[in-house]
Design a protein around this motif. Structure first.
Motif, PDB file in Angstrom:
ATOM      1  N   ALA A 106       1.102  -1.145   0.288  1.00 56.84           N
ATOM      2  CA  ALA A 106      -0.034   0.473   0.324  1.00 56.84           C
ATOM      3  C   ALA A 106       1.129   1.728  -0.504  1.00 56.84           C
ATOM      4  N   MET A 107       1.528   1.105   1.063  1.00 52.43           N
ATOM      5  CA  MET A 107       2.643   2.347   0.920  1.00 52.43           C
ATOM      6  C   MET A 107       3.885   2.489  -0.769  1.00 52.43           C
ATOM      7  N   VAL A 108       3.859   1.615  -1.531  1.00 49.23           N
ATOM      8  CA  VAL A 108       4.385   1.631  -2.487  1.00 49.23           C
ATOM      9  C   VAL A 108       3.575   2.659  -3.389  1.00 49.23           C
ATOM     10  N   VAL A 109       2.037   1.224  -3.599  1.00 42.55           N
ATOM     11  CA  VAL A 109       1.221   2.234  -5.072  1.00 42.55           C
ATOM     12  C   VAL A 109       0.392   3.168  -4.507  1.00 42.55           C
ATOM     13  N   ASP A 110       0.762   3.860  -2.662  1.00 41.07           N
ATOM     14  CA  ASP A 110       0.068   5.635  -2.636  1.00 41.07           C
ATOM     15  C   ASP A 110       1.385   6.299  -2.701  1.00 41.07           C
ATOM     16  N   LYS A 111       2.604   5.509  -3.180  1.00 35.70           N
ATOM     17  CA  LYS A 111       3.588   7.135  -3.573  1.00 35.70           C
ATOM     18  C   LYS A 111       3.351   6.835  -5.047  1.00 35.70           C
ATOM     19  N   LEU A 112       3.058   5.420  -6.145  1.00 36.44           N
ATOM     20  CA  LEU A 112       2.785   6.157  -7.571  1.00 36.44           C
ATOM     21  C   LEU A 112       2.030   6.295  -7.669  1.00 36.44           C
ATOM     22  N   ALA A 113       0.761   6.044  -7.425  1.00 41.66           N
ATOM     23  CA  ALA A 113      -0.621   6.845  -7.503  1.00 41.66           C
ATOM     24  C   ALA A 113      -0.800   7.441  -7.757  1.00 41.66           C
ATOM     25  N   GLY A 114      -0.532   8.904  -6.637  1.00 40.54           N
ATOM     26  CA  GLY A 114      -0.732  10.129  -6.905  1.00 40.54           C
ATOM     27  C   GLY A 114      -1.883  10.297  -6.820  1.00 40.54           C
ATOM     28  N   ASP A 115      -2.845  11.028  -7.181  1.00 43.79           N
ATOM     29  CA  ASP A 115      -4.651  11.432  -6.810  1.00 43.79           C
ATOM     30  C   ASP A 115      -5.413  10.074  -7.752  1.00 43.79           C
ATOM     31  N   GLN A 116      -4.551   8.833  -8.524  1.00 39.59           N
ATOM     32  CA  GLN A 116      -5.246   8.508  -9.522  1.00 39.59           C
ATOM     33  C   GLN A 116      -6.237   7.646  -9.102  1.00 39.59           C
ATOM     34  N   ILE A 117      -6.482   6.872  -7.670  1.00 37.25           N
ATOM     35  CA  ILE A 117      -6.665   6.900  -7.265  1.00 37.25           C
ATOM     36  C   ILE A 117      -8.541   6.935  -6.152  1.00 37.25           C
ATOM     37  N   GLN A 118      -9.652   6.672  -6.906  1.00 37.39           N
ATOM     38  CA  GLN A 118     -10.549   6.766  -6.129  1.00 37.39           C
ATOM     39  C   GLN A 118     -11.296   6.195  -4.860  1.00 37.39           C
TER      40      GLN A 118
END
Length: 408
Positions: free
Chosen positions: A377-389
């Motif tokens: 989740a930490m990695v995806v949070d960094k990669l995703a920016g604000d793209q995940i709703q």
């Protein structure tokens, strides 16, 4: 009801102790009764394992194709990579240490402990409908097809098949599993080899626990480097989720605690509420570590040749089959049993030893799985920016997590 309240792990422990004690004193005719039961139960496992694979993996793959688009795929790829890394790490360390820890071929007679005893009173053949590899290929073809075709009819059918398979596991396989393991240890005791088995696998269990700790440290140092967070502080923050999983042995039951602690680590709520429930379904790095190390130990002690390319292929296939495991008690080792027999050539008693040793520390693998979810989740949070709703996951009566849009 009283047995259910005891819990599966204590039941397995009681079964192992009773099997050892009874094997020292009971007459041969009693042992033959358990040999007969083990034969019937083992044949049923051989029959049901391909159906478990189709019934659990097919709807899981079809559901992975819906919902969050590319970030679902990215999260799944990271989770699969973590699982494969865990298996390869366990393979490398085990190949390095087992020659120093274990005596090759010392359990050659334990390849089938029942050979030292009287035969079963009777047997009933239960040939599977199709083989394990056929089941895997069929699951992939249909599961991927369901993500492409605009139809819900087949998907609902496979979801209902999954409910049937989960009911069979929960009502038949899991309740009878302690009796099956009792029979296995009774057989080994009567054959005069149980003490060697138990003392040897204590060392393997300690090694596997150490591997899970190293795995978590690697996961969090990588996640900390990507997310620019303190890995040790993040890992300490996730300890409540680790402790909860130790008590429940369930990734799904630990989701609320894992989600809360991941947000406390600094993962944004929209990302955490998407990644944590998903990884509870597809990220089983701890379970893969255990299965890899235990299977190598059994092969090493039984004097089997270890074909490195085949075993690496087994790890990659294991990472895929682990998708079907969560939500079903003991599901990881039950799902892997087919690969153990088809790819590694395990006998029924060897699979039984795997089941017993795996469940003996099942909660540690689950705790490793869920704690590693927050690192992803930490990695995806960094990669995703604000793209995940934002997403909200609710659990249906059948145990399926349903993605419900968060109210505005």
């Amino acid at each position: 009801m009283s047995l259910r309240k005891v819990g599966l792990l204590p039941q397995i422990g009681i079964a192992i102790v009773l099997g050892i004690l009874l094997g020292l004193f009971v007459p041969d005719w009693v042992v033959r009764v358990f040999v007969t039961f083990n034969g019937l139960f083992g044949n049923f496992l051989s029959f049901i394992i391909p159906l478990i694979i189709v019934g659990l993996i097919t709807p899981a793959i079809s559901e992975l194709g819906k919902g969050a688009g590319k970030w679902l795929g990215i999260t799944a790829a990271i989770a699969y990579g973590s699982t494969i890394f865990a298996g390869l790490m366990a393979f490398g360390v085990s190949m390095l240490l087992f020659p120093r820890m274990l005596e090759p071929g010392s359990f050659s007679e334990v390849g089938n402990p029942e050979d030292a005893l009287l035969g079963a009173y009777f047997t009933v053949d239960m040939p599977p409908v199709f083989g394990v590899m056929t089941a895997l290929v069929l699951s992939f073809v249909i599961g991927i097809g369901l993500t492409v075709l605009p139809t819900d009819t087949m998907h609902r059918g496979f979801v209902e098949l999954r409910s049937i398979i989960e009911k069979v596991i929960a009502v038949i396989i899991i309740p009878l599993l302690p009796l099956y393991i009792l029979g296995i240890f009774m057989n080994m005791t009567a054959a005069g080899q149980v003490w060697e088995v138990v003392t040897t696998f204590i060392g393997v269990i300690v090694l596997v626990f150490a591997l899970t700790v190293v795995l978590l440290l690697i996961q969090y140092f990588v996640a900390g480097a990507v997310a620019r967070k303190n890995p040790i502080k993040a890992l300490i923050t996730m300890l409540p989720a680790y402790a909860t999983a130790l008590g429940t042995s369930s990734s799904a039951a630990t989701i609320p605690v894992t989600l809360r602690q991941a947000i406390e680590v600094g993962v944004r709520r929209p990302v955490a509420s998407f990644v944590i429930p998903l990884c509870a379904t597809i990220h089983l790095a701890g379970s893969t570590t255990k299965i890899t190390a235990f299977s190598l130990a059994v092969m090493f002690l039984s004097g089997q040749d270890i074909n490195v390319p085949v075993f690496i292929g087994f790890i990659f296939m294991l990472g895929i089959t682990m998708v079907a495991a969560p939500g079903v008690p003991g599901g990881a080792i039950m799902t892997a049993a087919g690969l153990l027999t088809s790819m590694l050539g395990f006998t029924e008693p060897q699979v039984g030893l795997m089941i017993a040793t795996y469940i003996a520390i099942d909660s540690f693998g689950t705790a490793t799985n869920v704690t590693g979810d927050a690192a992803i989740a930490m990695v995806v949070d960094k990669l995703a920016g604000d793209q995940i709703q934002d997403h909200h996951f609710e659990e249906t009566p059948s145990g399926e997590l349903v993605d419900v849009p968060e109210p505005a």
